[in-house]
Design an enzyme around this catalytic site. Structure first.
Site, PDB file in Angstrom:
ATOM      1  NE  ARG A 123      -4.383  -1.149   1.483  1.00  0.00           N
ATOM      2  CZ  ARG A 123      -5.458  -1.752   2.294  1.00  0.00           C
ATOM      3  NH1 ARG A 123      -5.576  -1.094   3.365  1.00  0.00           N
ATOM      4  NH2 ARG A 123      -6.983  -2.276   1.810  1.00  0.00           N
ATOM      5  CE1 TYR A 157      -3.979  -5.175   4.637  1.00  0.00           C
ATOM      6  CE2 TYR A 157      -2.171  -4.678   4.240  1.00  0.00           C
ATOM      7  CZ  TYR A 157      -3.372  -4.908   3.548  1.00  0.00           C
ATOM      8  OH  TYR A 157      -2.895  -5.069   1.858  1.00  0.00           O
ATOM      9  CD  GLN A 176      -3.354   5.547  -3.543  1.00  0.00           C
ATOM     10  OE1 GLN A 176      -3.255   6.542  -4.063  1.00  0.00           O
ATOM     11  NE2 GLN A 176      -2.673   6.256  -2.605  1.00  0.00           N
ATOM     12  CG  ASP A 207      -5.214  -1.759  -2.266  1.00  0.00           C
ATOM     13  OD1 ASP A 207      -5.186  -3.013  -2.072  1.00  0.00           O
ATOM     14  OD2 ASP A 207      -5.243  -0.542  -1.779  1.00  0.00           O
ATOM     15  CB  SER A 257      -8.770  -0.796  -2.352  1.00  0.00           C
ATOM     16  OG  SER A 257      -7.407  -0.731  -1.198  1.00  0.00           O
TER      17      SER A 257
END
Length: 380
Positions: free
Chosen positions: A122, A230, A127, A130, A133
């Site tokens: 991350r 996380y 991004q 990902d 997400s």
């Protein structure tokens, strides 16, 4: 360069790892694309759309994989099918590496270069790759709709000639990507929303969406987030204090949505049977962590059960319940991952790159990822 897109074979999986839109992008990168027959049917993307985008349609898995240098899949090849792929082929998918060691070994034995998309770090430049997400965002949204479907009342306050209907109270447990989207969705539907998370940094995000933050704040919460963003597992003492606060808050709620996951560990138990007993009759719990052991003590994977007057929703693979949109996002994640690996019309993986290093699972006949190697005694 040949790239294969395969049909998913696991239960409750309706997604596909490429769309007609991304097929065009892959062809522009220099790939010839083969899509296994009916790969996109469950996501409302028939073979004709892929053919129109420039892909060839493989009549079966073997045909689609023939001579493929890259394999796109949502959940990866099954271990028994790995031998159908060309030695050295790169597979990009979600692999559940902590729980599927036997499958990973089959990939290594077949000479596959397998990448676990959930291990992509991350960091800012990753991004757009990902998948956690992109898929969690849709899961949080769908969780609210699933709760609404089971809840026997309206969510917003309604003022009518016959009287006023009070707004529903929704509590979201875990303010990560899924949780934040659940908060936003519940607010849009007119509910009064509260949320909890072990990370104090989540408070501002929750409140910016109009939710009330519920949390025990002490010294431990200052270090409750990993470098990867996380939540860490908390001490038993903290868990007891947080559980007492949650129990008090939960008894006043109409809907609870749980989203808490810890990579490589069973999902933490956030709602006990006693808490369920304290909830109002007709309340609903949606457990988004049910496939990882569940945040709710009585949730069951793939089922909607009723206990002590409360409905507990445990749908599997919630992103797949929005297959068209989740496929579109997942497919774009894969395109963003593979694009920097193509140099002058050829594949060129940079094994010194952080993204490659952290997501690469098998290479040259071995499992190579550091996170999967045995830890020294006393380490977790």
């Amino acid at each position: 360069m040949k790239l294969a897109v395969i049909r998913e074979r696991r239960d409750a999986e309706k997604r596909v790892a490429a769309t007609p839109e991304t097929v065009k992008k892959l062809i522009a990168l220099g790939f010839t694309v083969s899509v296994e027959k009916e790969a996109g049917d469950a996501a409302s993307m028939p073979d004709s759309l892929y053919a129109d985008a420039g892909a060839t349609i493989g009549k079966d898995l073997k045909a689609a994989l023939k001579d493929a240098d890259v394999i796109f899949s949502v959940q990866g090849l099954e271990g028994a099918d790995a031998k159908l792929a060309k030695k050295g082929a790169a597979q990009l998918s979600v692999l559940n590496p902590f729980t599927e060691g036997e499958r990973l070994q089959a990939y290594a034995d077949a000479g596959l270069m397998a990448f676990a998309m959930e291990f992509v770090p991350r960091i800012t430049r990753a991004q757009s790759m990902d998948v956690l997400s992109s898929q969690s965002n849709l899961a949080g949204y769908k969780a609210v709709l699933d709760a609404t479907a089971e809840y026997g009342r309206a969510l917003p306050m309604m003022m009518t000639a016959a009287g006023t209907i009070a707004p529903a109270r929704v509590m979201v447990m875990g303010a990560g990507v899924a949780g934040l989207q659940a908060i936003a969705t519940a607010k849009r539907l007119g509910a009064i929303v509260s949320a909890t998370d072990v990370r104090a940094a989540a408070k501002e995000q929750v409140e910016s969406l109009g939710g009330k933050f519920v949390m025990v704040e002490d010294e431990e919460t200052a270090a409750a987030e990993t470098s990867g963003g996380y939540a860490k597992e908390m001490s038993d003492e903290y868990k007891a204090k947080q559980a007492a606060l949650i129990a008090e808050t939960l008894a006043k709620q109409d809907i609870a949505i749980t989203t808490a996951l810890i990579p490589g560990r069973p999902a933490p138990k956030l709602i006990t049977e006693d808490m369920i007993k304290s909830m109002k009759p007709g309340s609903v719990i949606v457990d988004l962590a049910v496939e990882a052991g569940g945040n709710c003590a009585l949730s069951e994977p793939g089922k909607v059960v009723e206990a002590h007057g409360v409905k507990i929703v445990g749908h599997k693979n919630v992103p797949s319940r929005l297959a068209a949109d989740s496929s579109a996002l997942f497919a774009r994640n894969l395109v963003h991952f593979i694009t920097p690996m193509v140099k002058e019309g050829a594949l060129a993986f940079d094994f010194e790159d952080q993204i490659i290093q952290e997501s690469l699972i098998t290479k040259d006949g071995a499992i190579v990822n550091e996170r999967l190697k045995p830890q020294p005694a006393g380490e977790k």
